[in-house]
Design an enzyme around this catalytic site. Structure first.
Site, short mmCIF file in Angstrom:
data_model
loop_
_atom_site.label_atom_id
_atom_site.label_comp_id
_atom_site.label_asym_id
_atom_site.label_seq_id
_atom_site.Cartn_x
_atom_site.Cartn_y
_atom_site.Cartn_z
N TYR A 137 7.10 2.26 2.37
CA TYR A 137 7.06 3.49 2.52
C TYR A 137 8.89 3.89 2.78
O TYR A 137 9.11 3.65 3.70
CB TYR A 137 6.31 4.57 3.49
CG TYR A 137 6.22 5.74 3.68
CD1 TYR A 137 7.13 6.42 2.92
CD2 TYR A 137 5.85 6.36 4.85
CE1 TYR A 137 7.20 7.96 2.80
CE2 TYR A 137 5.85 7.68 4.98
CZ TYR A 137 6.49 8.55 4.07
OH TYR A 137 6.71 9.93 4.29
N LYS A 165 7.05 3.43 -2.30
CA LYS A 165 7.00 5.08 -2.46
C LYS A 165 8.34 5.55 -1.98
O LYS A 165 8.84 5.44 -0.65
CB LYS A 165 6.02 5.69 -1.65
CG LYS A 165 5.98 7.20 -1.37
CD LYS A 165 5.24 7.73 -0.36
CE LYS A 165 5.44 9.40 -0.13
NZ LYS A 165 4.60 9.88 0.93
#
Length: 299
Positions: A137, A165
């Site tokens: 992330y 992400k």
């Protein structure tokens, strides 16, 4: 080659009871049914949209398990399990895998800002004890960690990271990873206002908070751009969706998404402190944007 995620994955809220004291498990079930019935391709609970920093370890485990159970194998669930320490990250990751998570989304430790070499060791330690894919992330505004395009490739090669992400907003770097590092790591957009650009680039997937409350619009955009390559239809949809994305990125993101969930008639509960509810005028602004996009809202 990394494992490829495909489609729109909803960044999920954590519904609370009306007093904010407990996780609303029935609310999670209602949320999952709404998203899956409107075509969402995967779920990502336990991230920033899910207010993970306000949850206890027990609540984080329970929330991830509830999303996994409610999905019941119909779509993949990527459970958020990042924490400040390697030990706690491993504890949460093992629990999510045991519960049936399809993958893990792990934010790097976000207080001490470890060096990149420490990050590699951290993710490698997790990848050695779980057998499901890991999504890095990337949210540098929160972590203080700026990872280069080449270092993303290293995360794939050296630390067992399948994809990342990207919530950095740096589309140039995202493009470099997509074009130059795809043999080692999959680039997945996580910045709402860049969704159109990322899908047009050719990215296979996106993690998108708006999909928690306007899932059909989000999945229709994916179909138009990524499957049908119908640019006129995609532009028509983006004209409706983009103002909603701008709104979310202009306010407390978790609160904006949670307010959107409430406005379309689903249980959400309040945000937890220190996040305050949206001011009345901003709530009405979001209602207007949803109505303009063709959605009905509740009082």
């Amino acid at each position: 080659m990394p494992i490829t995620f495909t489609g729109i994955f909803a960044a999920c809220i954590t519904p609370f009871t009306s007093d904010g004291a407990e996780v609303d498990l029935d609310g999670i079930s209602a949320q999952v049914e709404h998203m899956i019935s409107n075509g969402v391709h995967g779920l990502v609970p336990g991230g920033s949209t899910g207010e993970f920093t306000s949850l206890t370890v027990a609540e984080r485990k329970a929330g991830n398990r509830a999303y996994i159970q409610a999905a019941n194998g119909r779509v993949p669930v990527v459970a958020g399990t990042g924490a400040l320490s390697t030990a706690e990250t491993i504890e949460l990751s093992r629990d999510a895998e045991e519960a049936g998570a399809d993958a893990l989304m792990i934010v790097p430790p976000f207080y001490d800002t470890p060096s990149f070499e420490e990050i590699v060791v951290h993710y490698r330690a997790v990848s050695k004890v779980v057998d499901i894919p890991i999504m890095f992330y990337n949210i540098p505004d929160a972590t203080g960690l700026d990872v280069s395009a080449e270092q993303f490739g290293r995360l794939g090669r050296e630390a067992g990271v399948a994809c990342y992400k990207d919530t950095s907003g740096d589309f140039s770097k995202f493009t470099s990873v997509y074009l130059d590092q795809s043999e080692d790591i999959q680039a997945i957009n996580g910045c709402d206002t860049l969704t159109f650009a990322a899908l047009a680039l050719g990215s296979n997937a996106g993690v998108w908070g708006a999909a928690s409350f306007v899932p059909r619009l989000c999945t229709d955009l994916y179909r138009a751009l990524a499957i049908d390559t119908d640019m006129p239809r995609a532009r028509e949809l983006w004209e409706k969706i983009h103002p909603i994305c701008v709104f979310l990125e202009s306010h407390s993101y978790a609160c904006g998404v949670k307010t959107g969930v409430q406005l379309v008639g689903l249980p959400a509960g309040p945000t937890r402190g220190p996040i305050l509810p949206l001011a009345a005028e901003h709530r009405e602004e979001l209602r207007g944007l949803l109505n303009a996009a063709g959605l009905e809202t509740v009082a």
